[in-house]
Write an enzyme that holds these catalytic residues in place. Structure first.
Site, PDB file in Angstrom:
ATOM      1  N   LYS A 192       0.824  -1.211   0.000  1.00 48.98           N
ATOM      2  CA  LYS A 192       0.000   0.000   0.000  1.00 48.98           C
ATOM      3  C   LYS A 192       0.857   1.259   0.000  1.00 48.98           C
ATOM      4  CE  LYS A 192      -4.220  -1.953   1.418  1.00 48.98           C
ATOM      5  NZ  LYS A 192      -5.483  -1.929   2.096  1.00 48.98           N
ATOM      6  N   HIS A 248     -16.190  -3.473   6.356  1.00 48.26           N
ATOM      7  CA  HIS A 248     -15.187  -3.218   5.310  1.00 48.26           C
ATOM      8  C   HIS A 248     -15.301  -4.157   4.117  1.00 48.26           C
ATOM      9  CE1 HIS A 248     -13.338  -0.511   8.142  1.00 48.26           C
ATOM     10  NE2 HIS A 248     -13.184  -1.489   9.008  1.00 48.26           N
ATOM     11  N   ARG A 293      -6.262  -7.123 -10.400  1.00 44.82           N
ATOM     12  CA  ARG A 293      -6.991  -8.328 -10.818  1.00 44.82           C
ATOM     13  C   ARG A 293      -8.381  -7.917 -11.267  1.00 44.82           C
ATOM     14  NH1 ARG A 293     -10.447  -7.942  -6.560  1.00 44.82           N
ATOM     15  NH2 ARG A 293      -9.495  -7.440  -4.580  1.00 44.82           N
TER      16      ARG A 293
END
Lengths: 515, 167
Positions: free
Chosen positions: A115, A237, A294
């Site tokens: 990240k 989430h 992806r």
């Protein structure tokens, strides 16, 4: 490419098989022990057993997958999503075996998988990121300095795993006194989930929306962004409803956001399908969040409003074809599409998993409805994997019509034997805030908390009477003496020869007592 | 034929009389004519009083009953003739007796949120079990006191394994 091995299972494996068939390519399935009867196995041209049911012993075993590739002589591998789809080592291993990996390069996967590295790539491309620490926190940073870093970012803040995903290794901190503990618990969760305990900090925006941009990139330098997807309806989430376009995105924000997404993709020479996720704040400013390297679960809604088949394009791009699509077609949505993720969970029991045998299944159909499913009647939903059994998609000319169509389809959806989230979606799509499009990423969690566990669908006295009548008629129609017990025995008798013995014995005893 | 059907804590007396393709079904003294067609092993198509169609699925096993009868898309737990021995032990119910909280599915205990002797309220989370890639909070079915704890964090449990007893 003439033969593609699909290194995945369930509904996404079925989705890829369909794309292969339409291109005249032979699909190859792999399966773990408990997936012997799964639909993707039954639809493929060849099927290879790759080990026990636990993902670490089958779908995550690169060696066994490569062995199946060699035995089948497949010349392409599609990773689906989840499992090894964002594993750079797997992509490199497939390439090194002389086989085409249908996805981005291992380098792009590795860069965007971190990240902090992904945030740096976005900044290099001139795209704003949520304020945060540029690098992972040093593992041995003393609490006092952790506190100093926290106050530089500002509260509330998020502690996030560098290798994170799906909300794992993530903590919200409002009180500076809780920061050091949050860092410790996020590190331990991230270490267990991803094998990497590194974390960093990000400012937590108030009531943001989660908006993402799907894109395709070919090997000839073309990057094609699509109209945004609105994915703010999340539970813990995890996205549960997605739609496109978003009611919150104006044409000028769309232009800026799709160009920003394309710029990030170009910055890492991205090829194949990928998605750039953004947070959109209440003032209309957006920030890069992360990139998924992806295909996404929610890709069908983009297909419905663009008329393009993303999986087919993944395969065509992987074999070197040019992305000769008019960019307007991707950026100007035709109508509106909504997806509900149908899970084998019991919404009336705190969304507990509800694995088991599907006894009856009637999926909705008709105008504008698409059910991308891996489930059939008679199938055992295993406990080992993600509980998503289907993605129900509704398309219509505009959003109100798409909502009406989705509600119609949810009314038709019939599943017996396991609980599903269908009743929850029937309730959610009737909520005024949903209908108005007035929501943000914590809207659903707040709404669910305020319901305090009330059932999503409460039967009226009339329905209870009808149920009582039906149960009695069913018993009257069933062979004596024990319809119920025989049913229970039949249901559990198929789980396996060991587990069923006890049930069968009880059913026999039940029958004997009845006589 | 006479049946005793329990739904939502209420017992109903149901009498079923066959008349050709139809049934006269009496629920708590009110009789309706029901046309019944079996669609498959678990599904009946009903037409009530010659007008109202309803698809009903009847599947064995449910928290809160022997059967799950799904009507109008709503799953309704039901118990026929008081055959409660098929009931799962995990729902505890708000009624009498200790609640024996069992694992509803195989998985791994990731957190035990209460200590022995602690007071708990109905619906308070007490144990977290991970299965199907998700952490699942299991909640107390009633107000009470934690009498026994049978698991530790990190333990693997089978479906039906006793986790906690609430007195």
């Amino acid at each position: 490419m003439r033969k593609i091995l699909i290194a995945n299972r369930g509904e996404i494996a079925v989705r890829v098989i369909r794309a292969c068939r339409e291109l005249g390519i032979s699909p190859v399935a792999v399966y773990s022990e408990c997936d012997r009867t799964a639909l993707h196995v039954r639809l493929a041209d060849e099927a290879y057993a790759i080990g026990p049911s636990a993902p670490r012993e089958s779908y995550l075993r690169i060696d066994r997958l490569l062995d199946a590739v060699r035995r089948s002589r497949a010349d392409g591998v599609h990773p689906g999503y989840g499992f090894l789809a964002e594993n750079a080592e797997f992509a490199a291993a497939v390439r090194d075996a002389g086989v085409t990996f249908i996805g981005p390069s291992p380098q792009a996967i590795a860069t965007m998988g971190s990240k902090t590295a992904a945030r740096r790539a976005a900044e290099r491309a001139g795209v704003p990121v949520v304020p945060g620490t540029p690098d992972p926190l040093p593992l041995d940073l003393p609490d006092r300095e952790i506190a100093a870093v926290g106050s530089r970012i500002g509260y509330p803040l998020l502690v996030k795993a560098v290798a994170g995903g799906g909300g794992k290794g993530m903590r919200t901190v409002t009180d500076p006194a809780d920061l050091a503990d949050a860092v410790r618990s996020a590190r331990s969760e991230a270490g267990a989930a991803f094998g990497d305990a590194a974390v960093y900090f990000e400012r937590r925006l108030t009531r943001p929306r989660h908006i993402e941009v799907q894109l395709l990139g070919d090997a000839h330098g073309t990057v094609l962004p699509f109209v945004e997807r609105e994915c703010s309806i999340q539970r813990r989430h995890q996205k549960v409803v997605e739609e496109t376009p978003s009611v919150a995105v104006t044409p000028s924000v769309r232009r800026a956001m799709t160009s920003a997404a394309a710029a990030v993709a170009r910055a890492v020479d991205y090829t194949n399908a990928g998605t750039i996720e953004f947070l959109l704040d209440e003032a209309g400013a957006f920030y890069f969040l992360e990139m998924n390297t992806r295909l996404q679960v929610e890709h069908p809604i983009t297909e419905m409003v663009s008329g393009l088949d993303l999986v087919r394009w993944q395969i065509r791009i992987a074999r070197g074809e040019r992305l000769d699509v008019d960019p307007e077609r991707a950026l100007v949505p035709s109508g509106h599409a909504i997806e509900c993720r149908i899970y084998a969970e019991d919404p009336d029991n705190n969304f507990l998993p509800s694995p088991g045998r599907i006894l009856q299944l009637r999926a909705p159909a008709g105008p504008g409805i698409r059910d991308d499913s891996g489930a059939t009647a008679g199938l055992e939903v295993p406990i080992f994997y993600d509980p998503m059994i289907s993605k129900l998609v509704a398309w219509a000319e505009d959003r109100p019509l798409a909502i009406a169509r989705m509600r119609r389809a949810l009314g038709e959806y019939l599943v017996a034997g396991i609980r599903t989230t269908v009743p929850f979606f029937r309730w959610l799509l009737a909520q005024p805030a949903f209908v108005e499009g007035a929501f943000h990423t914590t809207y659903l969690d707040e709404l669910l908390r305020s319901r305090n566990g009330r059932p999503f669908a409460e039967p009226t006295p009339e329905l209870e009477e009808l149920a009582a009548a039906a149960a009695a008629v069913d018993a009257a129609l069933s062979p004596a003496p024990a319809g119920v017990a025989a049913e229970a025995a039949r249901q559990s008798g198929v789980i396996g020869s060991n587990g069923s013995g006890r049930w069968r014995a009880q059913a026999r005893a039940e029958n004997l007592r009845g006589m | 034929m006479q049946y005793d059907v329990e739904i939502g804590g209420r017992r109903r007396q149901v009498a079923v009389t066959r008349a050709g393709d139809r049934f006269a079904v009496t629920v708590d003294g009110v009789t309706k004519q029901v046309d019944v067609a079996r669609i498959d092993a678990h599904t009946l198509s009903l037409i009530v009083d010659g007008v109202w169609p309803a698809d009903v699925t009847i599947a064995p096993g449910a928290p809160g009953g022997d059967l799950t009868v799904t009507v109008g898309g709503i799953p309704i737990p039901a118990t026929l003739n008081g055959r409660r021995r098929w009931t799962r032990k995990d729902e505890g119910g708000a009624g009498a007796g200790p609640q024996r909280l069992a694992a509803p599915m195989p998985g791994k205990v990731v957190r035990v949120l209460v200590e022995a002797g602690a007071a708990v309220r109905a619906r308070q989370p007490v144990v977290v079990v991970e299965a199907m890639k998700m952490e699942n909070e299991l909640r107390a079915g009633r107000d009470g006191t934690v009498a026994e704890i049978h698991v530790r964090e990190g333990m693997s449990v089978e479906a039906g394994a006793l986790l906690i007893v609430i007195q």
